[in-house]
Design a protein around this motif. Sequence first.
Motif, short mmCIF file in Angstrom:
data_model
loop_
_atom_site.label_atom_id
_atom_site.label_comp_id
_atom_site.label_asym_id
_atom_site.label_seq_id
_atom_site.Cartn_x
_atom_site.Cartn_y
_atom_site.Cartn_z
N ASN A 365 39.37 5.81 40.01
CA ASN A 365 39.68 6.02 39.75
C ASN A 365 41.24 6.44 40.13
OD1 ASN A 365 43.28 5.30 37.67
ND2 ASN A 365 42.25 3.82 38.65
N LEU A 366 40.40 7.94 39.92
CA LEU A 366 41.63 8.76 40.24
C LEU A 366 41.05 9.03 41.99
CD1 LEU A 366 41.27 12.22 37.79
CD2 LEU A 366 42.72 11.14 38.09
N LEU A 367 39.99 8.83 42.77
CA LEU A 367 39.90 9.16 43.90
C LEU A 367 40.51 7.56 44.43
CD1 LEU A 367 36.20 9.81 43.85
CD2 LEU A 367 37.40 11.72 44.32
N GLU A 368 40.27 6.45 44.65
CA GLU A 368 41.10 6.03 44.71
C GLU A 368 43.09 6.65 44.27
OE1 GLU A 368 39.85 2.25 41.93
OE2 GLU A 368 38.11 1.86 43.56
N GLN A 369 43.30 7.46 43.78
CA GLN A 369 44.71 7.95 43.68
C GLN A 369 45.35 8.48 44.88
OE1 GLN A 369 46.59 8.63 39.43
NE2 GLN A 369 44.49 7.07 39.02
N VAL A 370 44.33 8.84 45.38
CA VAL A 370 44.25 10.32 46.42
C VAL A 370 44.62 9.66 48.02
CG1 VAL A 370 43.36 12.59 47.13
CG2 VAL A 370 43.67 11.71 45.02
N ARG A 371 45.54 10.14 48.38
CA ARG A 371 45.89 9.37 49.53
C ARG A 371 44.89 11.37 51.39
NH1 ARG A 371 45.01 5.84 47.66
NH2 ARG A 371 46.26 4.07 47.89
N GLU A 372 43.68 11.13 51.31
CA GLU A 372 43.15 12.07 51.74
C GLU A 372 43.60 11.60 53.41
OE1 GLU A 372 39.38 14.82 49.84
OE2 GLU A 372 39.03 12.94 50.78
N ALA A 373 42.90 12.93 54.14
CA ALA A 373 43.18 12.41 55.75
C ALA A 373 41.31 12.32 56.34
CB ALA A 373 43.03 13.81 56.63
N SER A 374 41.31 11.47 57.39
CA SER A 374 39.38 11.31 58.16
C SER A 374 39.15 12.71 57.53
CB SER A 374 39.75 9.93 58.66
OG SER A 374 40.14 9.10 58.69
N ASN A 375 37.92 12.15 57.70
CA ASN A 375 36.99 13.35 58.80
C ASN A 375 36.14 12.97 59.11
OD1 ASN A 375 34.98 12.48 57.04
ND2 ASN A 375 35.79 13.37 55.12
N LYS A 376 34.78 13.99 59.59
CA LYS A 376 33.87 13.63 60.71
C LYS A 376 32.91 12.42 59.65
CE LYS A 376 30.77 17.70 59.54
NZ LYS A 376 29.97 18.42 60.06
N TYR A 377 33.06 12.28 58.82
CA TYR A 377 31.90 11.13 58.14
C TYR A 377 33.25 10.25 58.61
CZ TYR A 377 29.51 15.03 56.77
OH TYR A 377 28.82 16.58 56.81
N THR A 378 33.99 10.23 58.01
CA THR A 378 34.76 8.64 57.67
C THR A 378 34.96 8.19 59.06
OG1 THR A 378 37.15 9.49 57.29
CG2 THR A 378 35.79 8.55 56.04
N ARG A 379 35.15 8.82 60.06
CA ARG A 379 35.61 8.42 61.34
C ARG A 379 34.20 7.80 61.93
NH1 ARG A 379 38.65 12.91 61.18
NH2 ARG A 379 37.06 14.64 62.33
N LEU A 380 32.89 8.08 61.46
CA LEU A 380 31.88 7.83 62.45
C LEU A 380 31.79 6.52 62.18
CD1 LEU A 380 29.32 10.00 61.38
CD2 LEU A 380 29.69 9.55 63.82
N TYR A 381 32.29 6.06 60.68
CA TYR A 381 32.41 4.33 60.37
C TYR A 381 33.50 3.42 60.49
CZ TYR A 381 27.89 6.27 57.05
OH TYR A 381 27.35 6.65 57.03
N GLU A 382 34.67 4.69 60.53
CA GLU A 382 35.64 3.76 61.58
C GLU A 382 35.47 3.87 62.64
OE1 GLU A 382 38.81 5.94 58.74
OE2 GLU A 382 38.74 6.81 60.27
N GLU A 383 34.58 3.91 63.20
CA GLU A 383 33.62 3.93 64.65
C GLU A 383 34.06 2.04 65.20
OE1 GLU A 383 32.74 6.79 66.45
OE2 GLU A 383 33.68 8.46 67.18
N LEU A 384 32.78 2.41 64.08
CA LEU A 384 32.51 0.59 63.25
C LEU A 384 33.30 -0.26 63.15
CD1 LEU A 384 29.24 1.61 61.97
CD2 LEU A 384 29.53 2.02 65.02
N GLY A 385 34.46 0.04 62.52
CA GLY A 385 36.09 -1.04 62.31
C GLY A 385 35.86 -0.94 60.75
N TRP A 386 35.60 0.20 60.13
CA TRP A 386 35.36 0.04 58.93
C TRP A 386 36.61 1.21 58.82
CZ3 TRP A 386 34.72 4.54 55.57
CH2 TRP A 386 34.83 4.77 54.80
N GLN A 387 37.01 0.96 57.98
CA GLN A 387 38.52 1.84 57.70
C GLN A 387 38.94 2.41 56.03
OE1 GLN A 387 41.25 1.94 59.87
NE2 GLN A 387 41.82 4.31 58.54
N ALA A 388 38.78 3.90 56.71
CA ALA A 388 39.09 4.47 55.00
C ALA A 388 40.43 5.04 54.35
CB ALA A 388 38.24 5.81 54.97
N LYS A 389 40.88 4.06 53.46
CA LYS A 389 41.73 4.32 52.54
C LYS A 389 42.63 5.71 51.51
CE LYS A 389 42.69 -0.77 53.56
NZ LYS A 389 42.78 -1.95 52.76
N SER A 390 41.23 6.59 51.18
CA SER A 390 41.77 7.49 49.61
C SER A 390 40.21 8.26 50.20
CB SER A 390 41.51 6.25 48.45
OG SER A 390 40.45 5.08 48.38
N ALA A 391 40.14 8.81 48.68
CA ALA A 391 39.20 10.16 49.20
C ALA A 391 37.58 9.42 48.40
CB ALA A 391 39.75 10.88 48.05
#
Length: 427
Positions: A365-391
């Motif tokens: 729940n705490l992680l879901e409250q934290v808005r965190e910038a994308s990093n090199k790992y999330t970007r790998l999946y975002e390039e496939l159409g997935w979107q990170a929204k929180s820590a």
Amino acid sequence: MKEDFLHYIWQHQYFDKTALVTTNGEPLQVLRVGFYNTDAGPDFKEAILRLGEVEWSGSVEVHLKASDWHRHYHQHDPKYDQVVLHVVWQADQPVLRTDGSAVPVVELQGRVDLGMIHTYEQLRESKNEIPCAPFWPGVPEVTKALMLERALIERLEEKGHDVLQVYQAATHDWEQATYHALLRAFGFKINQQAFELLAKALPFQVVRKHQRNLLQLEALLLGQAGFLSDPEDEYAEQLHREYAFLSHKYSLQPLQRHQWNFLRMRPANFPTVRLAQLAAMLHQTNSLFSKILETDAVKKYEQLFQAPVSDYWQRHYMFGRPNKTSSKSMGKSSAHNLVVNVAVPILSAYAIQSSERTYLEKAVNLLEQVREASNKYTRLYEELGWQAKSAADNQAALGLYKRYCLPVNCMRCAVGNKIMKKNSASL
């Protein structure tokens, strides 16, 4: 082909069981495949099989070739005497237990769908950082969401076990374990190693005795860090005198100043400022571990981690160098970093140790409250159409990548499993 593929095939029973027999021609029926074993010993435990007219309960060992049994010296290891079936791709020779009795062998070659084998080889030989990238769009969103959730929980449990090792080394003192986690995180990567050394050089028992005195806390932290050896102004001299007394009293040996990194850093992130912030936080919070267990909102953690520094550090970044700007309290993003790297691992560790899953849910729940910038790992999946929204998403992506994608552990991943099934003609 590797053994992980055969483990996967056996665990999910993805092979043709028509007229299934052992290499000795004995009819075989699988009643229970067994539980996958991640520790030493046979690959699957507590399996139940019917060989001929007799029901057997025991372990199952999996190899590419039957001869691997002897190559791994299982014929001399009593742990493998409980094996009731040897599952192999190629049965190239009989195998024996320590007492010389034969182990029943079943050969899977020719019983596995060719489409599944081809898909496995595509994943195994993929040049993409995410091996299943070409297949990812065709996987149901619910499968990907559930796998990412699983990867998140596994990552939190892994972080929790790391903290538990410190807790056990700290003679089961949660406050001391929290202190070590806090100092490690205060390094914010660039000075992480130095802060870890400081945690070892300055025992928490000493810090605890002087927590109510901010001057003494600054003297201990800055002195042990090696910043008081050559006082540059009156306040540094005052801390130096205090540290000289305390270091003699507790037989403390300071680190060297050169162990700290100031290069390519904004002044607000200098280790001297971080140490002043750490002193302020420890002074303000008598029991950090208890606070972490009680606090349930990121806003409250911001207040906890953003304790105002002493008057001197309101006007300085380093000793003897006044600065016109004031207020060196920790920034919001840094406070959120401590939520992710201190509060969440502590909650996860306590959830494991106490068997209270509510603390793990609180960490998520705490992680879901934290808005965190994308990093090199999330970007790998975002390039496939997935979107990170929180820590929470960031940690899930990191866990998925490191545990499954990087080692090409597709057989243990729900996404890989779905791809394998979809590309099999017989499933």
